[in-house]
Design an enzyme around this catalytic site. Structure first.
Site, PDB file in Angstrom:
ATOM      1  N   HIS A  82      20.887  15.321 -61.282  1.00 24.14           N
ATOM      2  CA  HIS A  82      20.500  15.462 -59.880  1.00 24.14           C
ATOM      3  C   HIS A  82      18.989  15.607 -59.786  1.00 24.14           C
ATOM      4  O   HIS A  82      18.383  16.376 -60.525  1.00 24.14           O
ATOM      5  CB  HIS A  82      21.155  16.698 -59.258  1.00 24.14           C
ATOM      6  CG  HIS A  82      20.733  16.921 -57.838  1.00 24.14           C
ATOM      7  ND1 HIS A  82      21.237  16.171 -56.799  1.00 24.14           N
ATOM      8  CD2 HIS A  82      19.825  17.761 -57.287  1.00 24.14           C
ATOM      9  CE1 HIS A  82      20.667  16.560 -55.666  1.00 24.14           C
ATOM     10  NE2 HIS A  82      19.808  17.517 -55.930  1.00 24.14           N
ATOM     11  N   ASP A 161      28.836  23.999 -46.929  1.00 24.61           N
ATOM     12  CA  ASP A 161      27.416  23.717 -47.130  1.00 24.61           C
ATOM     13  C   ASP A 161      26.882  22.819 -46.033  1.00 24.61           C
ATOM     14  O   ASP A 161      25.769  23.010 -45.538  1.00 24.61           O
ATOM     15  CB  ASP A 161      27.179  23.068 -48.502  1.00 24.61           C
ATOM     16  CG  ASP A 161      25.738  22.598 -48.650  1.00 24.61           C
ATOM     17  OD1 ASP A 161      24.849  23.470 -48.675  1.00 24.61           O
ATOM     18  OD2 ASP A 161      25.502  21.379 -48.681  1.00 24.61           O
ATOM     19  N   ARG A 168      20.848  26.239 -40.958  1.00 22.19           N
ATOM     20  CA  ARG A 168      19.574  26.697 -41.537  1.00 22.19           C
ATOM     21  C   ARG A 168      18.419  25.844 -41.047  1.00 22.19           C
ATOM     22  O   ARG A 168      17.316  26.330 -40.809  1.00 22.19           O
ATOM     23  CB  ARG A 168      19.652  26.662 -43.072  1.00 22.19           C
ATOM     24  CG  ARG A 168      20.560  27.759 -43.645  1.00 22.19           C
ATOM     25  CD  ARG A 168      20.906  27.488 -45.096  1.00 22.19           C
ATOM     26  NE  ARG A 168      19.726  27.283 -45.904  1.00 22.19           N
ATOM     27  CZ  ARG A 168      19.658  26.458 -46.953  1.00 22.19           C
ATOM     28  NH1 ARG A 168      20.713  25.752 -47.330  1.00 22.19           N
ATOM     29  NH2 ARG A 168      18.550  26.338 -47.638  1.00 22.19           N
ATOM     30  N   SER A 183      23.238  25.727 -52.436  1.00 23.06           N
ATOM     31  CA  SER A 183      23.569  24.513 -51.680  1.00 23.06           C
ATOM     32  C   SER A 183      23.629  23.302 -52.611  1.00 23.06           C
ATOM     33  O   SER A 183      24.614  22.552 -52.634  1.00 23.06           O
ATOM     34  CB  SER A 183      22.512  24.309 -50.590  1.00 23.06           C
ATOM     35  OG  SER A 183      22.587  23.031 -50.025  1.00 23.06           O
ATOM     36  N   LYS A 187      27.336  21.229 -54.383  1.00 23.44           N
ATOM     37  CA  LYS A 187      27.670  19.799 -54.264  1.00 23.44           C
ATOM     38  C   LYS A 187      27.891  19.167 -55.643  1.00 23.44           C
ATOM     39  O   LYS A 187      28.793  18.352 -55.820  1.00 23.44           O
ATOM     40  CB  LYS A 187      26.563  19.073 -53.502  1.00 23.44           C
ATOM     41  CG  LYS A 187      26.626  19.378 -51.993  1.00 23.44           C
ATOM     42  CD  LYS A 187      25.460  18.799 -51.219  1.00 23.44           C
ATOM     43  CE  LYS A 187      24.249  19.692 -51.284  1.00 23.44           C
ATOM     44  NZ  LYS A 187      23.418  19.736 -50.084  1.00 23.44           N
TER      45      LYS A 187
HETATM   46  N1  URA Z   1      18.735  20.273 -50.405  1.00 25.35           N
HETATM   47  C1  URA Z   1      19.991  20.742 -50.291  1.00 25.35           C
HETATM   48  O1  URA Z   1      20.952  20.041 -50.609  1.00 25.35           O
HETATM   49  N2  URA Z   1      20.178  21.985 -49.827  1.00 25.35           N
HETATM   50  C2  URA Z   1      19.160  22.788 -49.454  1.00 25.35           C
HETATM   51  O2  URA Z   1      19.411  23.904 -49.056  1.00 25.35           O
HETATM   52  C3  URA Z   1      17.859  22.288 -49.561  1.00 25.35           C
HETATM   53  C4  URA Z   1      17.671  21.013 -50.047  1.00 25.35           C
END
Ligand code: URA
Ligand code: CA
Length: 433
Positions: A82, A161, A168, A183, A187
């Site tokens: 990632h 999320d 947020r 977060s 994923k």
């Molecule tokens: N990228 C994400 O997937 N989550 C965040 O909180 C910030 C950047």
């Protein structure tokens, strides 16, 4: 349990229990906890932070809020990579076939998303016929047979999320290391990887602009991954200038092909070899990082990485002849050279602004419904530290519009030339295991 008591607890700097975090995330996902209470809690977290235990619990609560991909039918250790985002970051296109060529199973779930250029799927779709609309059974079969396949993002991965990130975004609570780290990790974990290699970018084109913040985020993510049983490591890499030369969709596909042939940009090649070595090592396909790197270099030199790209593309309907004939990729109508106006050395190529220039040409999406022009973008001819002479090209602009004055102006403002010699930036700052 009452949400108001939990907000108060975090407001006063106390630690939330596992049961309390589960209560919050399931209540927020099913709508029984309203946005206003959740935003009060996230603001308290911005100020008070979270312990390592809380971060791991939050991550896993978000993982359990939706579907979890089961990759157990795929043989071997599934390693995912990632990147925290950047400009002209072509690493996924190179790394997939490269590490698959040495036997690491790559079961990639990828998205489109917003940004300066498209996501990995958009880029791959510049190859005629290539598609990611395959079902789970075919996906697993392809990975077992070829060691690599890409599937589109499933609709119901980490809904908690999705909802929380959107909240947020409008409550000034994105900037929190525990919230960002959980977060991103939720994923990756929901997508089923056994091991995770993180490429945390730092600099103007990165989500984290300073090395200190990037380091903190990298450590936070590595700790979460390892705490929940997924071997995780991170590399901190430069994103002050774009990675490689190409910024665009088809242009980056071409750059990835060149790199797999051993003829790619030095920085992109080095970063891919570094990240790839960690992937191969975590997948237990090499006994050491040095051995992993040798295997990857061999796959480039003997053509097996390029062959793997062809098999991957044709297995998902793509025209693999583009690998030998990149002129079959979408081509822009016009090209323009950005000529240097001074003698000297390139001192800066501000990555995010160069990304915006590519977006002005149509290479990226401003909103989720924007249509991408796969052919357009930029190819840098110089990088930071290179010497330039008046009239030499700094960058080639690929456009389908005849007038690129605005793009040229943006590039002139952000590709800076000084009379003094300049050192190229550090490419890899740290490797955190
Ligand atoms: N990228 C994400 O997937 N989550 C965040 O909180 C910030 C950047
Ligand atoms: Ca690039």
């Amino acid at each position: 349990m009452r949400m108001v008591d939990l907000i108060e607890k975090k407001r006063d700097g106390q630690e939330l229990s596992t049961a309390e975090i589960n209560f919050i995330i399931s209540g927020y996902t099913d709508g029984s906890i309203p946005d206003y209470q959740m935003s009060a809690l996230t603001m308290a977290i911005v100020f008070r932070g979270m312990t390592e235990r809380e971060r791991a619990d939050l991550t896993m609560a978000m993982v359990r809020s939706g579907e979890q991909i089961d990759l157990s039918q795929i043989e071997g250790i599934k390693v995912d990579k990632h990147s925290t985002g950047g400009v002209g970051d072509t690493t996924t296109l190179v790394l997939g076939p490269l590490v698959a060529a040495v036997g690491v199973p790559i079961a990639k779930m990828s998205g489109r998303g917003l940004g300066h250029t498209g996501g990995t799927i958009d880029k791959l779709e510049s190859i005629k016929g290539f598609h990611v609309e395959i079902d789970n059974a075919e996906f697993i079969e392809l990975v077992n047979k070829n060691k690599i396949a890409v599937i589109g993002q499933s609709g119901n991965l980490t809904p908690a999320d999705k909802k929380l990130y959107a909240l947020r975004d409008v409550t000034a609570t994105v900037e929190s290391i525990p919230l960002i780290a959980s977060s991103i990790m939720s994923k990756k974990i929901a997508a089923g990887a056994d091991a995770i290699v993180l490429d945390v970018k730092t600099g103007a084109g990165a989500f984290m602009k300073t090395l200190k913040d990037s380091r903190e985020l990298a450590h936070a993510m590595v700790r979460i991954g390892n705490a929940v049983g997924r071997k995780t490591m991170a590399v901190i890499s430069d994103m002050s200038q774009p990675l490689g030369y190409a910024v665009g969709n088809a242009l980056e596909v071409k750059e990835a092909i060149d790199t797999l042939k051993g003829e790619g940009p030095a920085d992109l090649t080095e970063l891919c070899l570094t990240l790839g070595s960690h992937m191969v090592y975590l997948a237990k396909k090499a006994a050491s990082l040095a051995e992993a790197r040798q295997a990857l270099e061999k796959a480039i030199n003997d053509g097996s990485a390029l062959e793997k790209l062809k098999v991957f593309l044709s297995s998902q309907g793509g025209d693999a002849t583009v690998v030998d004939h990149p002129e079959k990729l979408p081509q822009a109508k016009y090209t323009f050279e950005l000529e240097a106006k001074a003698n000297g050395y390139v001192a800066d190529i501000v990555a995010d602004e160069v990304g915006t220039a590519a977006m002005l040409l149509g290479a990226g999406r401003a909103t989720k419904d924007s249509v991408i022009d796969l052919a357009v973008g930029l190819v840098l001819r110089k990088k930071i530290g290179d010497q330039v002479k008046i009239g030499e090209s700094l960058c080639t602009i690929y456009s389908n519009a005849e007038n690129v004055n605005e793009v040229k102006q943006k590039l002139y403002e952000n590709i800076k030339i000084t009379p003094e010699k300049v050192n190229p930036p550090t490419l890899i700052y740290e490797e955190i295991t």
